[in-house]
Design a protein around this motif. Sequence first.
Motif, short mmCIF file in Angstrom:
data_model
loop_
_atom_site.label_atom_id
_atom_site.label_comp_id
_atom_site.label_asym_id
_atom_site.label_seq_id
_atom_site.Cartn_x
_atom_site.Cartn_y
_atom_site.Cartn_z
N LEU A 27 -0.11 -40.88 -8.87
CA LEU A 27 0.12 -41.79 -7.76
C LEU A 27 0.69 -40.97 -6.61
O LEU A 27 1.59 -40.16 -6.82
CB LEU A 27 1.14 -42.85 -8.21
CG LEU A 27 1.50 -43.95 -7.23
CD1 LEU A 27 0.33 -44.89 -7.04
CD2 LEU A 27 2.70 -44.73 -7.75
N LEU A 71 -2.24 -50.01 -9.39
CA LEU A 71 -2.07 -49.22 -10.61
C LEU A 71 -1.27 -50.01 -11.65
O LEU A 71 -1.64 -50.06 -12.83
CB LEU A 71 -1.35 -47.90 -10.28
CG LEU A 71 -0.99 -47.01 -11.47
CD1 LEU A 71 -2.23 -46.55 -12.22
CD2 LEU A 71 -0.17 -45.80 -11.01
N GLY A 117 3.71 -47.65 -17.81
CA GLY A 117 3.80 -47.69 -16.35
C GLY A 117 4.02 -46.33 -15.73
O GLY A 117 4.79 -46.17 -14.81
N SER A 118 3.29 -45.32 -16.22
CA SER A 118 3.47 -43.95 -15.73
C SER A 118 2.87 -43.78 -14.34
O SER A 118 1.95 -44.50 -13.96
CB SER A 118 2.81 -42.99 -16.71
OG SER A 118 2.70 -41.71 -16.14
N ASP A 119 3.37 -42.80 -13.58
CA ASP A 119 2.77 -42.45 -12.30
C ASP A 119 1.49 -41.62 -12.49
O ASP A 119 0.76 -41.38 -11.54
CB ASP A 119 3.76 -41.66 -11.43
CG ASP A 119 4.67 -42.58 -10.62
OD1 ASP A 119 4.52 -43.81 -10.73
OD2 ASP A 119 5.54 -42.06 -9.90
#
Lengths: 449, 317
Positions: free
Chosen positions: B129, B70, B81-83
Amino acid sequence: MTTSPTPSSPREAYVLGGNRIPFGKVGGAYARSSNQDMLTAALDGLVARYGLQGERLGEIVGGAVLKHSKDFNLVRESALGTALDPRTPAFDLQQACATGLEAVITVSNKIRLGQIESAIAGGVDSTSDAPVAVSPGLRRALLTAARARDLPTRLKAFAKVRPADLAPDAPRTDEPRTGLSMGEHQAVTTARWGITREAQDEIALRSHHNLAASYERGFQDDLVTPYRGLVRDQILRPDTSAEKLGKLSPVFGKRLDHMPTMTAGNSTPLSDGASAVLLGSADWAAARNLPLLARVVDAETAAVDFVHGHEGLLMAPVHAVARLLTRQGLTLGDLDLVEIHEAFASVVLTTQAAWADDDYCRTELGLPGALGTIDPAKVNVNGSSLAAGHPFAATGGRIVAQTAKQLAELQAASPAAGPFRALVSICAAGGLGVAAILESVPTTEGDPR
Amino acid sequence: MTVLPPSRTVTGPPPGTRVETLPSVPGLGGLYVRGAAGSAAAQIPGRTTATTLPAVAHRVEGVRVDPGHLTSYQHLLGETGSDALPSGFCHVLAFPVATAVMVRTDFPLPLLGMVHVANAASVLRPVHLGDALDVTAWTQDLRAHRRGTQLDVCAEIAVDGEVAWRGISTYLAKGVHLVGGAESSDAESSVTADASDQESSGEVGASVVWRLSADVGRAYGAVSGDRNPIHMSALSAKAFGFPRAIAHGMYTAARALADVGARRGPTYDWTVEFAKPVLLPGRVDVTYTTGADGAWTYAGRSSSGRPHLAGTVIPNA
């Protein structure tokens, strides 16, 4: 949001909340994540928790200690990745490990002056994705070649490059003027104040147990947002014991005359992480129905002459706190909570030993006598950097947010008492130290302005 | 109000579709070998080809996203860089499962040589994620086109039994005329029309330049697994009739989605229509416009003004 005319006298600035990502081990859960990734994640969590989507805040201030040159506008770029109004200004600030606390002080001063109504103070660091630079020799050759107009000049520039120039320059945490690492410096200070191995291990043990307990009682639930599969700080060892800590070999001070006492267990490991603190005026908070966790009372930054050996590298907060308390007319006995950043366990001990030393306080701090002692039960009550880890610029935000929340809990438990008062003390490279006082907000207080 | 994209009007596989559960996400490398073999077999004169799509959906259950994968995707596309998984990353997750349907022996069209002409995807609820993802893919709506045959490759990602993401990829098999009937319109003409509509409407606009290096195809190939030779190098692209390597269409569409960024909100529709391929290295000038309803339209062109792609990003309030 309209800006009212600057009030003639300062008003108050409040901590309204905070958010951080769990701190990771170097090369751990965030090995692939950049500073911008992590700071954006911390800001995103704060925005979501406090419903700030589309809000134009007064300012976002923060920074990173280890920063790639391409990240010159790190905080602004991170803010642009969030759901905040893109018209929210931001700037980068850097004061080594004190970056996060200095950011809190900076924005709270702007709020107090009426220049802004709201702000986020933050910080981030990655030791996993630390910048690696080319050597000065190669850098000169590359820049000369880039300026060259023809091929021969370009080639000539590289002719001066020696094989040794091809080795990259990894970032160093050594003090530039002494060549000693922070641990070696603190080992000298630790020996000078006669701090024992057992006392340091006891601080480390308490830090792990206190932080683990704070997670267990749900205290961290609205301070920490899981990220990249990490739910709690990766360094935290809830099951550590005096026996386990006692078995570790010393890593710093091995060349001193004294028995070395500083181990990997009572020194903070390198780590990755980010934090953010929401601050605002009472009016701004009231308009959004946000409770006031704590008032930012005052702050002081000090520096010491460690280069010539007069004072220990990490002793500047001792001076900052003495001046801060004197200015506020307070004593150590007036404090309900004390947060001393655990760069090393021994910092917590040398700091308190200095305050308790009558002669030192007279000669070095210019006080009439010893500053006094602190009940250990008031120190780092929810754990600190030894257990959480210490991503340099992210530590200040972690401490301020959890201390403000703890003050609000003390106040809520005793509504008739207070205000409750907390001291935050953070040492930093370069012989710097920053201290701040936070105070709970009694519910009976009228218009806090 | 903008018309709903197909990713919001399709509701699961057509009636009568049989679901085959695969043990894991198939490797794209092996699928391409099978696809290439199938494509070659299709060239053999006199070989009888099916003229209907297999009434089969492929499903892989409990797919977990690798955080490093990811992060690599987000860094390449300029996503934060988000989940929360970007819609383009969901497409990447579903792509091998969809490709497995297209290399089946009962799939009537050659995998290599099919052109991705349009894509629509909807994040119906945020996918994170750590979520266990059930990925289902099927093909539908084989139809005649002026230049060959078109079909839709559909994929869904479900979390806890609820569909959270759906993507519809429209492909054209050029020069293959399998089915009769009314011909559908050409996507390219609507791309150009959309783009000129935006500019005259006087909405808020932004301009972005993408400077795409020669290795962008390999870089997106690495994060998406789509290592089609036309994207990997000038040499391998020449074998398929392109003067240089071309950028993945979905790379360009995902860049546009990343440019809109947080303003798309947590759930959103994202569409793209592809026109002229982007040759690598290359430069694309992209314009973004938005109106009062918060919907974004974008259009990417070459410096000489030839359309590369156009589409929309529509937040679901």
